[in-house]
Scaffold this motif. Structure first.
Motif, short mmCIF file in Angstrom:
data_model
loop_
_atom_site.label_atom_id
_atom_site.label_comp_id
_atom_site.label_asym_id
_atom_site.label_seq_id
_atom_site.Cartn_x
_atom_site.Cartn_y
_atom_site.Cartn_z
N MET A 180 -0.12 5.94 6.97
CA MET A 180 0.79 6.54 6.05
C MET A 180 0.04 6.82 4.75
O MET A 180 -0.67 5.99 4.25
CB MET A 180 1.95 5.59 5.76
N ASP A 181 0.22 8.01 4.22
CA ASP A 181 -0.45 8.37 2.98
C ASP A 181 0.61 8.85 2.00
O ASP A 181 1.22 9.89 2.18
CB ASP A 181 -1.48 9.47 3.25
N LYS A 182 0.83 8.06 0.97
CA LYS A 182 1.81 8.42 -0.06
C LYS A 182 1.11 9.07 -1.25
O LYS A 182 1.70 9.25 -2.30
CB LYS A 182 2.58 7.18 -0.54
N ASP A 183 -0.20 9.40 -1.08
CA ASP A 183 -0.98 10.03 -2.14
C ASP A 183 -0.90 9.21 -3.43
O ASP A 183 -0.57 9.72 -4.49
CB ASP A 183 -0.49 11.47 -2.36
N MET A 184 -1.20 7.93 -3.29
CA MET A 184 -1.07 6.99 -4.40
C MET A 184 -2.39 6.25 -4.59
O MET A 184 -3.03 5.88 -3.63
CB MET A 184 0.04 6.00 -4.04
N LYS A 185 -2.76 6.06 -5.83
CA LYS A 185 -3.97 5.29 -6.13
C LYS A 185 -3.64 3.81 -6.08
O LYS A 185 -2.49 3.40 -6.21
CB LYS A 185 -4.50 5.67 -7.50
N LYS A 186 -4.68 2.98 -5.90
CA LYS A 186 -4.49 1.53 -5.82
C LYS A 186 -3.77 0.99 -7.05
O LYS A 186 -2.86 0.18 -6.94
CB LYS A 186 -5.83 0.82 -5.64
N LYS A 187 -4.17 1.46 -8.23
CA LYS A 187 -3.53 0.94 -9.45
C LYS A 187 -2.06 1.34 -9.51
O LYS A 187 -1.24 0.59 -10.03
CB LYS A 187 -4.29 1.40 -10.70
N ASP A 188 -1.72 2.50 -8.97
CA ASP A 188 -0.32 2.93 -8.93
C ASP A 188 0.49 2.05 -7.98
O ASP A 188 1.63 1.68 -8.29
CB ASP A 188 -0.21 4.39 -8.50
N LEU A 189 -0.11 1.69 -6.83
CA LEU A 189 0.56 0.81 -5.90
C LEU A 189 0.78 -0.56 -6.53
O LEU A 189 1.87 -1.13 -6.42
CB LEU A 189 -0.25 0.66 -4.61
N CYS A 190 -0.22 -1.06 -7.22
CA CYS A 190 -0.08 -2.36 -7.90
C CYS A 190 1.09 -2.35 -8.88
O CYS A 190 1.90 -3.27 -8.90
CB CYS A 190 -1.37 -2.71 -8.64
N ALA A 191 1.15 -1.30 -9.67
CA ALA A 191 2.21 -1.20 -10.68
C ALA A 191 3.59 -1.06 -10.03
O ALA A 191 4.54 -1.75 -10.43
CB ALA A 191 1.95 -0.01 -11.60
N LYS A 192 3.69 -0.21 -9.03
CA LYS A 192 4.99 0.03 -8.40
C LYS A 192 5.48 -1.18 -7.60
O LYS A 192 6.66 -1.49 -7.59
CB LYS A 192 4.90 1.25 -7.48
N ALA A 193 4.55 -1.87 -6.93
CA ALA A 193 4.92 -3.01 -6.09
C ALA A 193 4.94 -4.33 -6.85
O ALA A 193 5.44 -5.32 -6.36
CB ALA A 193 3.97 -3.11 -4.90
N GLY A 194 4.36 -4.33 -8.05
CA GLY A 194 4.29 -5.57 -8.82
C GLY A 194 3.33 -6.58 -8.22
O GLY A 194 3.61 -7.77 -8.20
N ILE A 195 2.20 -6.09 -7.71
CA ILE A 195 1.20 -6.96 -7.11
C ILE A 195 -0.11 -6.82 -7.87
O ILE A 195 -0.31 -5.86 -8.61
CB ILE A 195 0.99 -6.65 -5.61
N SER A 196 -1.00 -7.76 -7.66
CA SER A 196 -2.27 -7.76 -8.38
C SER A 196 -3.29 -6.88 -7.66
O SER A 196 -3.22 -6.69 -6.45
CB SER A 196 -2.83 -9.18 -8.48
N PRO A 197 -4.26 -6.37 -8.41
CA PRO A 197 -5.36 -5.62 -7.78
C PRO A 197 -6.11 -6.47 -6.75
O PRO A 197 -6.61 -5.94 -5.75
CB PRO A 197 -6.26 -5.25 -8.96
N ALA A 198 -6.17 -7.78 -6.96
CA ALA A 198 -6.84 -8.66 -6.01
C ALA A 198 -6.16 -8.62 -4.64
O ALA A 198 -6.83 -8.66 -3.60
CB ALA A 198 -6.88 -10.09 -6.54
N SER A 199 -4.85 -8.51 -4.64
CA SER A 199 -4.11 -8.43 -3.36
C SER A 199 -4.45 -7.15 -2.62
O SER A 199 -4.63 -7.15 -1.40
CB SER A 199 -2.60 -8.50 -3.61
N VAL A 200 -4.55 -6.06 -3.34
CA VAL A 200 -4.90 -4.78 -2.72
C VAL A 200 -6.32 -4.84 -2.18
O VAL A 200 -6.61 -4.34 -1.09
CB VAL A 200 -4.72 -3.61 -3.71
N THR A 201 -7.21 -5.48 -2.92
CA THR A 201 -8.59 -5.64 -2.47
C THR A 201 -8.64 -6.46 -1.18
O THR A 201 -9.35 -6.11 -0.24
CB THR A 201 -9.45 -6.31 -3.56
N LYS A 202 -7.87 -7.54 -1.13
CA LYS A 202 -7.82 -8.37 0.08
C LYS A 202 -7.35 -7.55 1.27
O LYS A 202 -7.88 -7.67 2.38
CB LYS A 202 -6.89 -9.56 -0.11
#
Length: 59
Positions: A1-23
């Motif tokens: 699935m591609d929502k055309d979203m950057k990692k930092k945008d996902l972090c902000a929208k989901a309320g998660i840390s960049p470390a979680s996205v990295t994991k």
């Protein structure tokens, strides 16, 4: 699935840390709470963001 979203945008929208996205990107361990937050933010099902791959040692 591609929502055309950057990692930092996902972090902000989901309320998660960049470390979680990295994991996630490195097939690391994340909690089900993190996965739920991502699904809620992206308005998707868990199977849209998760694939279960059998462990070679268990085969």
């Amino acid at each position: 699935m591609d929502k055309d979203m950057k990692k930092k945008d996902l972090c902000a929208k989901a309320g998660i840390s960049p470390a979680s996205v990295t994991k996630l990107g490195r097939n690391g361990h994340v909690s089900t709470e993190i996965l739920l937050k991502i699904c809620t933010a992206l308005d998707c099902k868990i199977e849209d963001i998760l694939e279960i791959v059998p462990d070679k040692e268990l085969s």
